[in-house]
Design a protein around this motif. Structure first.
Motif, PDB file in Angstrom:
ATOM      1  N   MET A   1       1.255  -1.492   0.146  1.00 61.45           N
ATOM      2  CA  MET A   1       0.033  -0.146   0.186  1.00 61.45           C
ATOM      3  C   MET A   1       0.530   1.508  -0.199  1.00 61.45           C
ATOM      4  N   SER A   2       1.857   1.438  -0.287  1.00 57.98           N
ATOM      5  CA  SER A   2       3.098   1.853  -0.210  1.00 57.98           C
ATOM      6  C   SER A   2       2.560   3.092  -1.519  1.00 57.98           C
ATOM      7  N   HIS A   3       1.698   2.623  -2.246  1.00 57.68           N
ATOM      8  CA  HIS A   3       1.153   4.469  -3.354  1.00 57.68           C
ATOM      9  C   HIS A   3       0.208   5.907  -2.450  1.00 57.68           C
ATOM     10  N   LEU A   4      -0.122   4.708  -0.851  1.00 54.12           N
ATOM     11  CA  LEU A   4      -1.295   5.564  -0.185  1.00 54.12           C
ATOM     12  C   LEU A   4       0.246   6.561   0.132  1.00 54.12           C
ATOM     13  N   LEU A   5       1.155   6.829   0.015  1.00 53.79           N
ATOM     14  CA  LEU A   5       1.837   8.227   0.222  1.00 53.79           C
ATOM     15  C   LEU A   5       2.400   8.794  -0.363  1.00 53.79           C
ATOM     16  N   LEU A   6       1.822   8.611  -1.521  1.00 58.64           N
ATOM     17  CA  LEU A   6       1.739   9.566  -3.075  1.00 58.64           C
ATOM     18  C   LEU A   6       0.579  10.592  -2.402  1.00 58.64           C
ATOM     19  N   GLU A   7      -0.294  10.151  -1.370  1.00 59.43           N
ATOM     20  CA  GLU A   7      -1.628  11.944  -1.219  1.00 59.43           C
ATOM     21  C   GLU A   7      -0.507  12.732  -1.003  1.00 59.43           C
ATOM     22  N   GLY A   8      -0.817  14.224  -1.420  1.00 56.37           N
ATOM     23  CA  GLY A   8      -1.047  15.366  -0.931  1.00 56.37           C
ATOM     24  C   GLY A   8       0.974  15.706  -1.391  1.00 56.37           C
ATOM     25  N   ALA A   9       1.371  14.863  -1.447  1.00 52.76           N
ATOM     26  CA  ALA A   9       2.787  14.900  -1.804  1.00 52.76           C
ATOM     27  C   ALA A   9       3.212  15.343  -3.530  1.00 52.76           C
ATOM     28  N   TRP A  10       2.128  14.247  -3.905  1.00 57.33           N
ATOM     29  CA  TRP A  10       2.382  14.564  -5.996  1.00 57.33           C
ATOM     30  C   TRP A  10       0.634  14.614  -6.762  1.00 57.33           C
ATOM     31  N   ASP A  11       1.002  15.484  -7.558  1.00 53.77           N
ATOM     32  CA  ASP A  11      -0.686  15.124  -7.815  1.00 53.77           C
ATOM     33  C   ASP A  11      -0.421  14.918  -9.879  1.00 53.77           C
ATOM     34  N   LYS A  12       0.985  14.215 -10.413  1.00 51.14           N
ATOM     35  CA  LYS A  12       0.790  13.640 -11.426  1.00 51.14           C
ATOM     36  C   LYS A  12       2.024  12.921 -10.794  1.00 51.14           C
ATOM     37  N   VAL A  13       1.977  11.628 -11.397  1.00 50.87           N
ATOM     38  CA  VAL A  13       3.388  10.475 -11.297  1.00 50.87           C
ATOM     39  C   VAL A  13       3.395   9.609 -13.050  1.00 50.87           C
ATOM     40  N   LEU A  14       4.560   9.353 -13.222  1.00 50.68           N
ATOM     41  CA  LEU A  14       4.562   8.703 -14.550  1.00 50.68           C
ATOM     42  C   LEU A  14       5.213   7.398 -13.677  1.00 50.68           C
ATOM     43  N   VAL A  15       4.271   6.156 -14.358  1.00 47.74           N
ATOM     44  CA  VAL A  15       4.579   4.681 -13.441  1.00 47.74           C
ATOM     45  C   VAL A  15       5.581   4.252 -14.627  1.00 47.74           C
ATOM     46  N   THR A  16       6.664   3.084 -14.011  1.00 47.56           N
ATOM     47  CA  THR A  16       7.755   2.779 -14.909  1.00 47.56           C
ATOM     48  C   THR A  16       7.346   1.717 -15.228  1.00 47.56           C
ATOM     49  N   ASP A  17       7.573   1.133 -16.516  1.00 44.30           N
ATOM     50  CA  ASP A  17       7.892  -0.311 -16.805  1.00 44.30           C
ATOM     51  C   ASP A  17       8.763  -1.586 -16.381  1.00 44.30           C
ATOM     52  N   ASN A  18       8.876  -2.119 -15.183  1.00 42.92           N
ATOM     53  CA  ASN A  18      10.056  -2.800 -14.857  1.00 42.92           C
ATOM     54  C   ASN A  18      11.347  -2.305 -15.989  1.00 42.92           C
ATOM     55  N   VAL A  19      11.828  -1.341 -15.245  1.00 44.71           N
ATOM     56  CA  VAL A  19      13.228  -0.679 -15.565  1.00 44.71           C
ATOM     57  C   VAL A  19      13.926  -1.610 -15.527  1.00 44.71           C
ATOM     58  N   PHE A  20      15.107  -1.427 -16.462  1.00 48.68           N
ATOM     59  CA  PHE A  20      16.546  -2.275 -16.673  1.00 48.68           C
ATOM     60  C   PHE A  20      16.348  -4.023 -16.546  1.00 48.68           C
ATOM     61  N   GLY A  21      15.059  -4.495 -17.016  1.00 49.75           N
ATOM     62  CA  GLY A  21      14.535  -6.011 -17.046  1.00 49.75           C
ATOM     63  C   GLY A  21      14.168  -6.392 -15.416  1.00 49.75           C
ATOM     64  N   LYS A  22      13.725  -5.517 -14.120  1.00 46.24           N
ATOM     65  CA  LYS A  22      14.105  -5.989 -12.896  1.00 46.24           C
ATOM     66  C   LYS A  22      12.257  -5.955 -12.893  1.00 46.24           C
ATOM     67  N   ILE A  23      11.369  -7.491 -12.570  1.00 45.50           N
ATOM     68  CA  ILE A  23      10.575  -7.741 -12.275  1.00 45.50           C
ATOM     69  C   ILE A  23      10.463  -6.700 -11.133  1.00 45.50           C
ATOM     70  N   ARG A  24       8.327  -5.919 -11.617  1.00 51.69           N
ATOM     71  CA  ARG A  24       7.993  -5.521 -10.106  1.00 51.69           C
ATOM     72  C   ARG A  24       6.437  -5.125 -10.621  1.00 51.69           C
ATOM     73  N   VAL A  25       5.521  -4.921  -9.956  1.00 52.19           N
ATOM     74  CA  VAL A  25       3.816  -5.528 -10.035  1.00 52.19           C
ATOM     75  C   VAL A  25       3.831  -4.201 -11.227  1.00 52.19           C
ATOM     76  N   SER A  26       2.937  -4.913 -11.946  1.00 51.10           N
ATOM     77  CA  SER A  26       2.536  -4.037 -13.322  1.00 51.10           C
ATOM     78  C   SER A  26       2.049  -2.851 -13.330  1.00 51.10           C
ATOM     79  N   PRO A  27       2.657  -1.697 -14.335  1.00 50.14           N
ATOM     80  CA  PRO A  27       2.382  -0.931 -13.920  1.00 50.14           C
ATOM     81  C   PRO A  27       0.996  -0.972 -14.549  1.00 50.14           C
ATOM     82  N   PHE A  28       0.342  -1.212 -14.922  1.00 52.04           N
ATOM     83  CA  PHE A  28      -1.053  -0.609 -15.655  1.00 52.04           C
ATOM     84  C   PHE A  28      -1.894  -1.126 -14.499  1.00 52.04           C
TER      85      PHE A  28
END
Length: 261
Positions: A22-49
């Motif tokens: 639930m780390s995305h909740l920390l964006l509240e009040g800090a940023w109003d626009k975010v660019l969500v990356t897509d497995n940069v450098f081939g490191k598997i992460r949660v789907s950006p979608f």
């Protein structure tokens, strides 16, 4: 949406977590626009979608743009992901080639994907499609001809080079909005690494300032430079600036306070 912003946009690049949380909740009040990356450098992460969907639902004050890499998905997979994201309220997509090193097979052509998504706009909910561009007018024109509705250029670390580099785009009032990527120059080694990965080269003067700054003051030098890059980008005709290269804990704390202009 980035194509409908009347004010200079302050955007931050965010890497999704490696595991769902639930780390995305920390964006509240800090940023109003975010660019969500897509497995940069081939490191598997949660789907950006999926991550962007959670941001849309849980942090309505933060509007995500999803990076769509053509490295690991074919055209069917990309359309499916976009359709799912639209159903979750995501309306902005940046189509990129993805990592080229180490050598990997790319499952789709980014030009083809942009054309395909633009065609889909006739039958799907409203959304926008952007592309990255080098700071060169010929490539800007090529991206526009393909159908890019917004452009992302850079990255830049040194404010003294912004006017000249953005000038190479030869922006006109009819061009789609251009957003300049900004990386804080946290250290000389960091600057050298970013330059080796394609960032616009910095001046010797900036490197000297970083090298000679007191240890406790190096980060302030970096943030001052990052703020100045954004200000210079606005003066040069860019529609916004995108903060890149920061850890998530920095994004939701230090960067949210320091990168204001």
């Amino acid at each position: 949406m980035l194509t409908r912003s009347d004010e200079f946009a302050r955007i931050v690049e965010v890497n999704p977590p490696e595991l769902p949380n639930m780390s995305h909740l920390l964006l509240e009040g800090a940023w109003d626009k975010v660019l969500v990356t897509d497995n940069v450098f081939g490191k598997i992460r949660v789907s950006p979608f999926a991550f962007a969907a959670r941001v849309t639902h849980d942090v309505p004050s933060a509007v995500p743009t999803v990076v769509v890499s053509t490295r690991d998905r074919n055209i069917l997979a990309i359309e499916s992901e976009v359709r799912g994201a639209l159903g979750n309220g995501v309306r902005s997509f940046l189509v990129v080639v993805g990592d080229t090193l180490p050598q990997v097979d790319h499952l789709a052509d980014h030009y083809e994907i942009v054309r395909h998504l633009r065609d889909l706009q006739q039958e799907l909910p409203v959304f926008e499609v952007g592309m990255p561009t080098r700071l060169r007018s010929w490539q800007k024109k090529r991206r526009i001809d393909v159908g890019a509705e917004f452009l992302v250029a850079g990255p830049v670390l040194d404010p003294s080079v912004v006017a000249e580099e953005v000038g190479r785009l030869e922006l006109t009032p009819d061009d789609p909005p251009v957003f300049l990527m900004v990386i804080p120059p946290f250290g000389v080694d960091w600057v050298d690494r970013m330059e080796s990965m394609g960032a616009v080269r910095t001046t010797p003067g900036l490197k000297e300032r970083i090298a000679t700054a007191e240890a406790a003051g190096k980060r302030e030098v970096a943030w001052e430079a990052a703020r100045s890059v954004a200000i210079e980008a606005r003066e040069a005709g860019c529609a916004g600036a995108i903060l890149m290269g920061c850890r998530f804990d920095t994004i939701v704390d230090e960067a949210a306070l320091e990168w204001r202009f």
